[in-house]
Design a protein around this motif. Structure first.
Motif, PDB file in Angstrom:
ATOM      1  N   GLU A  19      14.467 -15.158   6.181  1.00  0.00           N
ATOM      2  CA  GLU A  19      13.980 -15.863   4.985  1.00  0.00           C
ATOM      3  C   GLU A  19      12.462 -15.767   4.835  1.00  0.00           C
ATOM      4  O   GLU A  19      11.917 -16.172   3.805  1.00  0.00           O
ATOM      5  N   ASN A  20      11.774 -15.199   5.812  1.00  0.00           N
ATOM      6  CA  ASN A  20      10.312 -15.148   5.807  1.00  0.00           C
ATOM      7  C   ASN A  20       9.825 -14.038   4.879  1.00  0.00           C
ATOM      8  O   ASN A  20       9.835 -12.862   5.243  1.00  0.00           O
ATOM      9  N   THR A  21       9.403 -14.412   3.680  1.00  0.00           N
ATOM     10  CA  THR A  21       8.989 -13.400   2.699  1.00  0.00           C
ATOM     11  C   THR A  21       7.673 -12.730   3.082  1.00  0.00           C
ATOM     12  O   THR A  21       7.462 -11.568   2.744  1.00  0.00           O
ATOM     13  N   ALA A  22       6.805 -13.412   3.800  1.00  0.00           N
ATOM     14  CA  ALA A  22       5.548 -12.781   4.227  1.00  0.00           C
ATOM     15  C   ALA A  22       5.835 -11.612   5.167  1.00  0.00           C
ATOM     16  O   ALA A  22       5.244 -10.534   5.034  1.00  0.00           O
ATOM     17  N   ALA A  23       6.758 -11.809   6.098  1.00  0.00           N
ATOM     18  CA  ALA A  23       7.124 -10.737   7.024  1.00  0.00           C
ATOM     19  C   ALA A  23       7.808  -9.599   6.269  1.00  0.00           C
ATOM     20  O   ALA A  23       7.547  -8.420   6.529  1.00  0.00           O
ATOM     21  N   ARG A  24       8.660  -9.952   5.317  1.00  0.00           N
ATOM     22  CA  ARG A  24       9.344  -8.914   4.527  1.00  0.00           C
ATOM     23  C   ARG A  24       8.359  -8.125   3.664  1.00  0.00           C
ATOM     24  O   ARG A  24       8.468  -6.916   3.540  1.00  0.00           O
ATOM     25  N   LEU A  25       7.389  -8.830   3.095  1.00  0.00           N
ATOM     26  CA  LEU A  25       6.393  -8.153   2.265  1.00  0.00           C
ATOM     27  C   LEU A  25       5.539  -7.210   3.112  1.00  0.00           C
ATOM     28  O   LEU A  25       5.266  -6.079   2.706  1.00  0.00           O
ATOM     29  N   LEU A  26       5.159  -7.650   4.283  1.00  0.00           N
ATOM     30  CA  LEU A  26       4.378  -6.790   5.174  1.00  0.00           C
ATOM     31  C   LEU A  26       5.213  -5.589   5.611  1.00  0.00           C
ATOM     32  O   LEU A  26       4.712  -4.458   5.651  1.00  0.00           O
ATOM     33  N   ARG A  27       6.482  -5.821   5.908  1.00  0.00           N
ATOM     34  CA  ARG A  27       7.353  -4.701   6.299  1.00  0.00           C
ATOM     35  C   ARG A  27       7.541  -3.733   5.131  1.00  0.00           C
ATOM     36  O   ARG A  27       7.527  -2.512   5.320  1.00  0.00           O
ATOM     37  N   ALA A  28       7.660  -4.250   3.923  1.00  0.00           N
ATOM     38  CA  ALA A  28       7.779  -3.383   2.746  1.00  0.00           C
ATOM     39  C   ALA A  28       6.530  -2.510   2.606  1.00  0.00           C
ATOM     40  O   ALA A  28       6.623  -1.319   2.317  1.00  0.00           O
ATOM     41  N   ARG A  29       5.357  -3.120   2.791  1.00  0.00           N
ATOM     42  CA  ARG A  29       4.102  -2.354   2.723  1.00  0.00           C
ATOM     43  C   ARG A  29       4.064  -1.272   3.801  1.00  0.00           C
ATOM     44  O   ARG A  29       3.607  -0.155   3.554  1.00  0.00           O
ATOM     45  N   ALA A  30       4.554  -1.594   4.989  1.00  0.00           N
ATOM     46  CA  ALA A  30       4.583  -0.618   6.076  1.00  0.00           C
ATOM     47  C   ALA A  30       5.561   0.520   5.761  1.00  0.00           C
ATOM     48  O   ALA A  30       5.259   1.694   5.997  1.00  0.00           O
ATOM     49  N   PHE A  31       6.727   0.176   5.207  1.00  0.00           N
ATOM     50  CA  PHE A  31       7.669   1.217   4.784  1.00  0.00           C
ATOM     51  C   PHE A  31       7.011   2.130   3.750  1.00  0.00           C
ATOM     52  O   PHE A  31       7.107   3.349   3.833  1.00  0.00           O
ATOM     53  N   PHE A  32       6.338   1.529   2.774  1.00  0.00           N
ATOM     54  CA  PHE A  32       5.669   2.306   1.729  1.00  0.00           C
ATOM     55  C   PHE A  32       4.621   3.228   2.341  1.00  0.00           C
ATOM     56  O   PHE A  32       4.561   4.421   2.030  1.00  0.00           O
ATOM     57  N   ALA A  33       3.813   2.696   3.237  1.00  0.00           N
ATOM     58  CA  ALA A  33       2.729   3.474   3.850  1.00  0.00           C
ATOM     59  C   ALA A  33       3.257   4.613   4.712  1.00  0.00           C
ATOM     60  O   ALA A  33       2.571   5.624   4.885  1.00  0.00           O
ATOM     61  N   SER A  34       4.479   4.473   5.215  1.00  0.00           N
ATOM     62  CA  SER A  34       5.065   5.542   6.025  1.00  0.00           C
ATOM     63  C   SER A  34       6.027   6.403   5.210  1.00  0.00           C
ATOM     64  O   SER A  34       6.803   7.175   5.774  1.00  0.00           O
ATOM     65  N   ALA A  35       5.964   6.258   3.884  1.00  0.00           N
ATOM     66  CA  ALA A  35       6.770   7.053   2.946  1.00  0.00           C
ATOM     67  C   ALA A  35       8.271   6.844   3.125  1.00  0.00           C
ATOM     68  O   ALA A  35       9.064   7.718   2.795  1.00  0.00           O
ATOM     69  N   GLN A  36       8.669   5.682   3.613  1.00  0.00           N
ATOM     70  CA  GLN A  36      10.088   5.310   3.671  1.00  0.00           C
ATOM     71  C   GLN A  36      10.374   4.534   2.385  1.00  0.00           C
ATOM     72  O   GLN A  36      10.512   3.313   2.388  1.00  0.00           O
TER      73      GLN A  36
END
Length: 123
Positions: free
Chosen positions: A41-58
């Protein structure tokens, strides 16, 4: 290995922020996987993970994560903007345009407004 406690999750989250800033998005994703699995449920962690996925072209993983954040926080201008950038990188301009415009409507930052290209409609 030590057990995962709320404290270790906070440490992992902070370490992931540093890894992302140091241009190691895959390392950030690895740390965030356990945080998100323990606290889905932690949206901050999900948002950071989304940014990391984006930065790694996933991009597909980034898209799904940004969408999940927006289900919980539909007024999150940054998440709309980042999802739009994800669609843009996937050559999906219509979906990108919609989210660029939502981001600009929610938060009229200059970069959000520029990406929304409202002036294109006036021509």
């Amino acid at each position: 290995m030590g057990e995962n406690t709320p404290e270790t999750h906070v440490i992992d989250f902070r370490a992931a922020e540093h890894l992302l800033a140091a241009r190691d998005p895959r390392g950030a994703v690895k740390l965030l996987d356990s945080v998100v699995s323990a606290h889905p449920e932690n949206t901050a962690a999900r948002l950071l993970r989304a940014r990391a996925f984006f930065a790694s072209a996933q991009l597909r993983s980034a898209e799904l994560e940004f969408q999940l954040v927006l289900e919980r926080e539909p007024d999150n201008a940054f998440a709309h903007f980042a999802l739009a950038r994800t669609y843009e990188r996937q050559a999906r301009p219509d979906q990108a345009k919609r989210h660029f415009r939502l981001a600009a409507a929610l938060d009229p930052k200059p970069d959000y407004l520029a990406a929304a290209r409202f002036e294109d409609e006036a021509e």
